[in-house]
Scaffold this motif. Structure first.
Motif, PDB file in Angstrom:
ATOM      1  N   VAL A 175       0.851  -1.200   0.000  1.00  0.00           N
ATOM      2  CA  VAL A 175       0.000   0.000   0.000  1.00  0.00           C
ATOM      3  C   VAL A 175       0.881   1.242   0.000  1.00  0.00           C
ATOM      4  CG1 VAL A 175      -1.615   1.350   1.406  1.00  0.00           C
ATOM      5  CG2 VAL A 175      -2.013  -1.090   1.064  1.00  0.00           C
ATOM      6  N   GLY A 176       1.889   1.247   0.863  1.00  0.00           N
ATOM      7  CA  GLY A 176       2.801   2.385   0.930  1.00  0.00           C
ATOM      8  C   GLY A 176       3.586   2.590  -0.355  1.00  0.00           C
ATOM      9  N   MET A 177       3.985   1.495  -0.994  1.00  0.00           N
ATOM     10  CA  MET A 177       4.716   1.613  -2.272  1.00  0.00           C
ATOM     11  C   MET A 177       3.819   2.236  -3.337  1.00  0.00           C
ATOM     12  SD  MET A 177       6.789  -2.019  -2.252  1.00  0.00           S
ATOM     13  CE  MET A 177       6.723  -2.143  -4.010  1.00  0.00           C
ATOM     14  N   ASN A 178       2.570   1.848  -3.364  1.00  0.00           N
ATOM     15  CA  ASN A 178       1.664   2.360  -4.395  1.00  0.00           C
ATOM     16  C   ASN A 178       1.203   3.790  -4.104  1.00  0.00           C
ATOM     17  OD1 ASN A 178       1.703   0.096  -6.096  1.00  0.00           O
ATOM     18  ND2 ASN A 178       0.339  -0.976  -4.709  1.00  0.00           N
ATOM     19  N   LEU A 179       1.028   4.124  -2.841  1.00  0.00           N
ATOM     20  CA  LEU A 179       0.609   5.488  -2.505  1.00  0.00           C
ATOM     21  C   LEU A 179       1.768   6.474  -2.598  1.00  0.00           C
ATOM     22  CD1 LEU A 179      -1.747   4.883   0.562  1.00  0.00           C
ATOM     23  CD2 LEU A 179      -2.392   5.393  -1.796  1.00  0.00           C
ATOM     24  N   ASP A 180       2.963   6.024  -2.269  1.00  0.00           N
ATOM     25  CA  ASP A 180       4.168   6.850  -2.317  1.00  0.00           C
ATOM     26  C   ASP A 180       3.930   8.201  -1.634  1.00  0.00           C
ATOM     27  OD1 ASP A 180       6.774   7.453  -2.833  1.00  0.00           O
ATOM     28  OD2 ASP A 180       6.507   7.837  -4.969  1.00  0.00           O
ATOM     29  N   LEU A 181       3.538   8.158  -0.370  1.00  0.00           N
ATOM     30  CA  LEU A 181       3.127   9.350   0.356  1.00  0.00           C
ATOM     31  C   LEU A 181       4.265  10.331   0.643  1.00  0.00           C
ATOM     32  CD1 LEU A 181       0.697   7.634   2.879  1.00  0.00           C
ATOM     33  CD2 LEU A 181       0.099   9.030   0.903  1.00  0.00           C
ATOM     34  N   VAL A 182       5.424   9.831   1.000  1.00  0.00           N
ATOM     35  CA  VAL A 182       6.527  10.717   1.356  1.00  0.00           C
ATOM     36  C   VAL A 182       7.328  11.085   0.112  1.00  0.00           C
ATOM     37  CG1 VAL A 182       8.569  10.938   2.813  1.00  0.00           C
ATOM     38  CG2 VAL A 182       6.585   9.735   3.660  1.00  0.00           C
ATOM     39  N   GLY A 183       7.217  10.283  -0.934  1.00  0.00           N
ATOM     40  CA  GLY A 183       7.840  10.451  -2.228  1.00  0.00           C
ATOM     41  C   GLY A 183       8.749  11.546  -2.394  1.00  0.00           C
TER      42      GLY A 183
END
Length: 183
Positions: A175-183
């Protein structure tokens, strides 16, 4: 020895375990995209501190509200048992202040462990000079180990709890990889 007894005390178990797991899962969710998609940059001390503070801040708020609401419900229940006609009288006494400070203490405890739980995987990723995903993999394995240890405290299935937390860690990492929130 006193600190170890404090951590092992059953009344603190929820806050410690939930804080640790919440912190680890926050780190996996918030930073996985950055670690995988950053083109080899990996974790930094700045990223570790930012994610850890965010995890701790949300945990303190959530746990304070949850504990305070639960303890205030207990005061209302006691008022009913005592047949008090006016509501909120117990909350206006020293019991109300005790409920507030107990809730604050429990929230701070959970937030401290959440901050540590989030800091652990990201510092691990920063220290490892190998691919960033290795730190994530070690963190997910550690999460599974935490589940197995937790199961031992209440005679649950270590395998089942370890696998469930391991799989949960994998799911939230994706989920975190796909959302890339901190990107």
């Amino acid at each position: 020895m006193k600190a170890f007894d404090f951590v092992r005390h059953p009344t603190n178990r929820l806050d410690i375990v939930a804080g640790l797991i919440d912190g680890i899962l926050n780190a996996l969710t918030l930073a996985a995209g950055h670690l995988i998609h950053a083109g080899g940059e990996g974790a930094t001390l700045s990223l570790a501190l930012r994610v850890s503070v965010a995890a701790g801040a949300t945990t303190i708020f959530v746990f304070f509200v949850a504990h305070y609401a639960q303890l205030r419900v207990e005061l209302v229940r006691h008022e009913r048992e005592l047949n008090l006609m006016a509501h909120g009288k117990l909350a206006a006494t020293s019991l109300g202040r005790s409920v507030f400070f107990e809730s604050l203490f429990k929230a701070l405890l959970a937030a401290g462990f959440s901050l540590a739980g989030a800091l652990f995987p990201l510092i691990l990723c920063a220290w490892l000079t190998s691919p960033p995903w290795l730190g994530l993999a070690i963190t997910i394995i550690a999460l599974g180990g935490l589940g197995a240890l937790l199961a031992k405290t209440f005679y649950g299935s270590s395998l089942r709890w370890g696998v469930c937390l391991f799989v949960g860690g994998i799911v939230l990492t994706f989920v975190g990889m796909n959302l890339d929130l901190v990107g």
